[in-house]
Structures are given as structure tokens and as C-alpha cells.
Design a protein around this motif. Structure first.
Motif, PDB file in Angstrom:
ATOM      1  N   ALA A 378       0.818  -1.225   0.000  1.00 52.16           N
ATOM      2  CA  ALA A 378       0.000   0.000   0.000  1.00 52.16           C
ATOM      3  C   ALA A 378       0.844   1.263   0.000  1.00 52.16           C
ATOM      4  N   ARG A 381       1.689   2.105  -3.307  1.00 52.02           N
ATOM      5  CA  ARG A 381       0.537   2.142  -4.220  1.00 52.02           C
ATOM      6  C   ARG A 381       0.686   1.083  -5.319  1.00 52.02           C
ATOM      7  N   VAL A 413      -5.537   0.335   6.113  1.00 48.49           N
ATOM      8  CA  VAL A 413      -4.614   0.386   4.977  1.00 48.49           C
ATOM      9  C   VAL A 413      -5.030   1.491   4.010  1.00 48.49           C
ATOM     10  N   LEU A 416      -6.461   1.052  -0.004  1.00 47.15           N
ATOM     11  CA  LEU A 416      -6.913  -0.300  -0.348  1.00 47.15           C
ATOM     12  C   LEU A 416      -8.395  -0.294  -0.679  1.00 47.15           C
ATOM     13  N   ALA A 440      -3.219   1.197  -7.030  1.00 48.03           N
ATOM     14  CA  ALA A 440      -3.508   0.898  -5.624  1.00 48.03           C
ATOM     15  C   ALA A 440      -3.781  -0.593  -5.478  1.00 48.03           C
ATOM     16  N   PRO A 441      -3.634  -1.108  -4.259  1.00 44.35           N
ATOM     17  CA  PRO A 441      -3.992  -2.512  -4.029  1.00 44.35           C
ATOM     18  C   PRO A 441      -5.502  -2.699  -3.958  1.00 44.35           C
TER      19      PRO A 441
END
Length: 608
Positions: A378, A381, A413, A416, A440-441
Motif C-alpha cells: 500500500a 501504491r 490500509v 486499499l 492501488a492494491p
């Protein structure tokens, strides 16, 4: 006249505890090992559970209990699903009819069951750290007459935590620990990596002592390899290890599923875990797709269209649905062993290299990689997609395997994005949307079991799926998270019959909270969120905070699993006990409206 000496009985029925093993002859022990295997196949086939790992440690467990004095000597197991034989030998054979059943025998070590179970160990690669701590405690307290024995599989040695512990154990030759390496060449599937290759070389060598040993190089004494199905050889090695009074590794070579032909023929997983045998005369099982199989097919199709998609797993290629992808794209599939922390940070590296990794793990196991998710993915990114199987209440594997912690951790986070699909179509859609995010995750979570029937939307509002709308008044907004949509719809019908206006909305992407969902919540008199995760810090808590910040006058009724370790049982029973039923939601909605004492009868439809 010669009097014959009566030999001790070898049957399980005659065993009161491990002390009864000491009087048995080698031949009697072999007979007992065969009886134990027949017992395991019969009982575990009826209840479901981990069969292959336990068939592989019958002789090893017998030897351990003959050499060491449990519970005075501490026997620790990694992972705990290989302790069925240990449970049998410590007086729990009669409880196997209720193995993994509500209020029955746990499928893992359980401290409340027996003093012989010292740790409740169901996540791998931890046992050597427990052993290190116990050995330190003995040294500090001047205890010199009790052994610390840690049984660890070669698969669990692929986890970094095991090597952190070995680093400490090896540095203290004055603190004795007997490390029993149960080497069967597998975790769930064949063990991977350099450690596996090293152990394979030692197994294959005509003179194993001529093969340089990893453990020897660390300063640990290494005995073996020893045939893990030869009780006499095992006892000799274990007694020798205990006599050295220092850290020792006893390398035992076993065969997963040993003595059971179907397991030995099954090279895929050697009957690692089996399902309960259907009851005689029961209705035939309905063939419906599982959540895992829907994900598996969709990811493989996405892989055909996107050459940048790669897949990672932590020793669970088949259980997490990566088999089809691996078959089509073996060079883009990475099994890193039982090493979730490494999997997450390695995925970050793949993302930084221009690829889009999909990390497939059970929801409960992502807990182990949380720091890596936060700081390695995170913070950068990095576009990594986490697919969490067995999310929510999973049931019969007990408290450690309920995937109820992820949604409590995810709000911490930054950046996320989290999706919770309600059916097969929304799972496919969510996965496609997740891998399309490049800055981003993302995470997609779904439960264990079969996918429910399709739940169509009646409307869409700014990306939010409206599943139900009734009544002219905007009384109650039910926010349905993922697979609980059918329960929320049933609750909406109960509210409608009481003349209460109700809207059911499925945000699909539940974190961060969509501004449109906040607007919808403000437009209703009461809001109830429903999720199959822990109530603390989950999707409902995030929505409640967002609505409070926006000036909502009434608190959100957050419904979810209680924040405690939940006992084993069927998923549907756990949900029911947690109030996640139509009646439970009705009650909370009435409370939110200030009508908790409402006794208005429900209007029945014709034919009911």
C-alpha cells in the motif's frame, strides 16, 4: 511346568494413555499402527478432516510417546492437523465420532481437551518459536528434567518464521530442544524451493552424512535421515537426540497417506483432507459451482487476455483456485511455500516490475502478511490484487480458520479497495474491476462453499446495486455485504409486511465507503449493515463512522460476527448464533427505528 507371560493387549480399546505403550513389543506396535490406520480411515471418512497427514505420522507418534513422557515432556506439533494419532494415544479415541463437529473433538490441538495439548497450533511455521520460548523458560527457572520436542514438517520449514526461530535455537547450545523434522516432501502439495531440494538430496543419497547439512552448518546436531515408518529406528534416534542435551534435528522421512492405498495413489494431495461421507439413504448432493471454482475459471480467462497478470500462492495452489491458471501459464504462477509474508512483498516487487500480481490465500492467512500489505504494497501504491478465499465464518476448522479478521484490518490500509461479491456474476465482475486498478492494491473476498443462486439488482445508483425497494417511506436502509444478500432480502420482506419502507443496497465495493452510500444512508431514518466478518472495524463500522462524520442523527446498527474466537460448527449455525438471520435483522431494524417493542403482526401473503 512353565507359566506363560501374558502380553499386553494391543487394541485401541485397551489403551488408557501413552504410558501403556511402553510394555508393547515391536510386533505389537506394528499391529497397533495398523489398527490406528484403519480407525483413522473409518472415522475421518465419516466426519471429514485431515487424513493423509495423520496416516503418515502413526509410527512417529508412537515412537514419540514411547521415548518421551507427555505431558511432563512437552510435545509440540506444526502444524496441528497432524495430531489425530496423538489425540488417540492420549485418551481421546472415543471422541472421534464427533471430530470437527459442534462441541466435539477439535481437528487441531486444543488445550481445553487435554493437558497433552500445550499449544493450539493450526497456522504453520510457528512451533520452533514456541519451543525456543519454552526452552528459555526452563533455563531461567532451573528446570532440567523436562524435554521440549517440536515436530515440524518440511513444508512448514518454507515459512520464514521457522528460520527466525532456528537462528535463536542454534545460538544456544546449552538449551536442549529436540526438533523432529517430519519430511514427507509435501505441505498440501509437494514442497517447493531450495530447502525442499536440499532435503530431497539427503533422502536420495546413499550416504546421507556425505551431503552437507543445512542444520549442521547452523551449529545444530543433525541425526538421520531415519525411516519414519520404522518404530525401532525412530526410537533409537529420538533417545539419542534426547541424550545429547542440546539442540538436535532428527530428520525423519515419512510418506503422507502411508498404508492407505487411495492416498498413496493420489499424487495430487495424498488425501490431505477428506470430506464427510454422505449419510446412507441421504438426498444426493446438488452439484453447484463453488466460489473457488468460479474464481479459478475467471482468473484463467483473464490471464488469456492480460499477459501482465501473474498469480501467487502460499503452498495452496489447488485449494485457492489457481490450478487452471497454473496449467495454462506455469511461467506466470509462483508457489512460494508456506510464506505469506514473502508472497505479499514478492507481489509488490512484481507490481513494481510492471506486472499485476494476484495473490490467492485463505482470508485467515492474510493476517500473517498484514505488515507487508501495509508497508510494502500500500505504501508504494502497488497494483496487487488479493483474492481471499474462506472469508467470513468457515465453520468446522474452528477459531483459527474463520476468515473474520480481514475486514477489521483493511480500514487501516490507506488506498486499499475491497470488494465483497454476492454471487457468481458479481465475483467475475469484481475480479475484472480489481485487476483493472493500476494505482492501488485491491482485495476480493468470498466465503467457503457453493455459490448461491443469482441475486439480480433491481436498480443501480452510482455503482451501488439496489436489490430491493418497497414502501413509500424511506424508513430502513439495509446495507448487504457480499453473500449475505439473500438473508437481507428475506429480512426486507419481513419489514415490508409490517408496513415499513425498506431499501436493500449492495455496495459491492465496500471499502472505502462510497460517497453515494453515505447520501443514501442520510436519506433513510435508520441504517442496518450486515456482514459475515467481525463487527470491530469492519465494513459496518466504517460506514457508521462515515455517516456520523456526515451528521447522521441515528447510529448505524452494525451486524456481524462477535469479536471473539468462535468454536467449530457449520457456517450456517455460526451465522444464526450471531443473529445474522432474517429475524435477527428484523429485530435490529426495529430497534434502529425506535420500535424494539413493536408487536405489529406480519401481514402474510396469500398461500402462506
Amino acid at each position: 511346568m512353565t507359566t506363560s507371560v501374558e502380553r499386553p493387549a494391543t487394541s485401541l480399546a485397551a489403551l488408557r494413555g501413552p504410558e501403556d505403550l511402553c510394555a508393547l513389543t515391536t510386533e505389537q506396535l506394528r499391529e497397533l499402527a495398523g489398527e490406528i490406520r484403519r480407525f483413522l480411515v473409518d472415522k475421518v471418512s465419516r466426519t471429514g478432516g485431515h487424513l493423509g497427514p495423520n496416516l503418515g505420522v502413526v509410527e512417529l507418534t508412537l515412537a514419540l510417546h514411547r521415548v518421551f513422557d507427555s505431558p511432563r515432556d512437552t510435545l509440540l506439533w506444526d502444524t496441528g492437523h497432524q495430531t489425530y494419532v496423538h489425540k488417540i494415544l492420549t485418551g481421546r479415541a472415543d471422541a472421534f465420532d464427533a471430530l470437527r463437529q459442534p462441541e466435539g473433538l477439535s481437528g487441531y490441538p486444543a488445550r481445553e481437551e487435554s493437558p497433552h495439548d500445550v499449544i493450539e497450533n493450526s497456522h504453520a511455521s510457528t512451533v520452533l518459536s514456541y519451543a525456543d520460548g519454552l526452552a528459555k523458560a526452563h533455563a531461567l527457572r532451573g528446570v532440567t528434567d523436562r524435554a521440549v520436542v517440536a515436530v515440524i514438517g518440511d513444508g512448514a520449514l518454507t515459512g520464514g518464521m521457522a528460520w527466525e526461530a532456528l537462528n535463536n535455537i542454534a545460538a544456544a547450545p546449552h538449551r536442549p530442544v529436540v526438533i523432529v523434522l517430519n519430511d514427507n516432501g509435501r505441505s498440501y502439495a509437494p514442497t517447493v524451493g531450495g530447502i525442499a531440494e536440499h532435503l530431497a538430496a539427503r533422502r536420495a543419497a546413499d550416504r546421507p552424512a556425505g551431503v552437507p547439512g543445512l542444520f549442521d552448518n547452523l551449529g545444530l546436531v543433525q541425526l538421520g535421515p531415519v525411516d519414519g515408518h520404522d518404530i525401532e529406528a525412530l526410537e533409537e534416534a529420538l533417545r539419542g537426540a534426547a541424550a545429547l542435551r542440546r539442540p538436535v534435528v532428527v530428520h525423519c522421512v515419512t510418506r503422507k497417506g502411508h498404508g492407505h492405498a487411495p492416498a498413496e495413489r493420489n499424487e495430487a494431495d495424498r488425501c490431505h483432507a477428506v470430506r464427510a461421507r454422505p449419510a446412507p439413504g441421504g438426498a444426493p448432493a446438488v452439484k453447484r459451482a463453488s466460489w473457488t471454482s468460479v474464481f479459478e475459471a475467471e482468473l484463467a480467462d483473464l490471464g488469456e487476455r492480460r499477459a501482465d497478470i501473474v498469480a501467487l500462492t502460499a503452498a495452496m495452489l489447488e485449494p485457492t483456485g489457481l490450478t487452471a491458471f497454473a496449467r495454462r501459464f506455469p511461467e506466470r504462477t509462483f508457489d512460494v511455500g508456506i510464506a505469506e509474508q514473502h508472497a505479499v512483498t514478492s507481489a509488490a516487487g512484481l507490481a513494481l516490475g510492471g506486472l499485476h500480481p494476484v495473490v490467492a490465500v485463505y482470508a485467515t492467512f492474510l493476517n500473517r502478511g498484514f505488515d507487508q500489505l501495509l508497508m510494502d504494497v500500500a505504501l508504494h501504491r502497488a497494483p496487487v490484487t488479493f483474492v481471499l478465499d474462506r472469508a467470513g465464518a468457515t465453520g468446522d476448522d474452528g477459531p483459527s480458520h474463520n476468515g473474520m479478521w480481514d475486514l477489521s484490518l483493511f480500514p487501516l490500509v490507506p488506498g486499499l479497495r475491497v470488494a465483497a461479491p454476492r454471487d457468481a456474476a458479481t465475483l467475475r465482475r469484481a475480479l475484472g474491476e480489481a485487476v483493472a486498478v493500476d494505482d492501488a492494491p485491491t482485495a476480493v473476498r468470498f466465503p467457503k462453499g457453493v455459490v448461491p443462486e443469482p441475486v439480480p439488482a433491481v436498480d443501480t445508483v452510482a455503482g451501488l446495486d439496489v436489490l430491493h425497494r418497497s414502501g413509500e417511506d424511506a424508513d430502513v436502509l439495509l446495507v448487504s455485504v457480499g453473500p449475505l444478500a439473500p438473508v437481507c432480502l428475506a429480512a426486507a420482506e419481513l419489514l415490508r409486511r409490517r408496513g415499513i419502507g425498506v431499501t436493500v443496497v449492495d455496495p459491492r465495493w465496500i471499502m472505502p465507503v462510497a460517497p453515494e452510500l453515505i447520501d443514501l444512508g442520510l436519506a433513510h431514518r435508520a441504517v442496518v449493515s450486515v456482514e459475515d466478518s467481525g463487527r470491530a472495524g469492519g465494513a459496518g463500522a466504517a460506514l457508521a463512522q462515515a455517516l456520523t462524520d456526515a451528521g447522521a442523527r441515528r447510529p448505524v446498527q452494525v451486524m456481524g460476527l462477535p469479536q471473539r474466537f468462535l468454536a467449530q460448527g457449520r457456517r450456517e449455525d455460526i451465522l444464526a448464533r450471531s443473529g445474522l438471520t432474517p429475524d435477527g435483522i428484523l429485530s435490529r431494524a426495529l430497534r434502529a427505528l425506535g420500535r424494539s417493542g413493536d408487536t405489529t403482526p406480519i401481514r402474510r401473503s396469500r398461500g402462506e
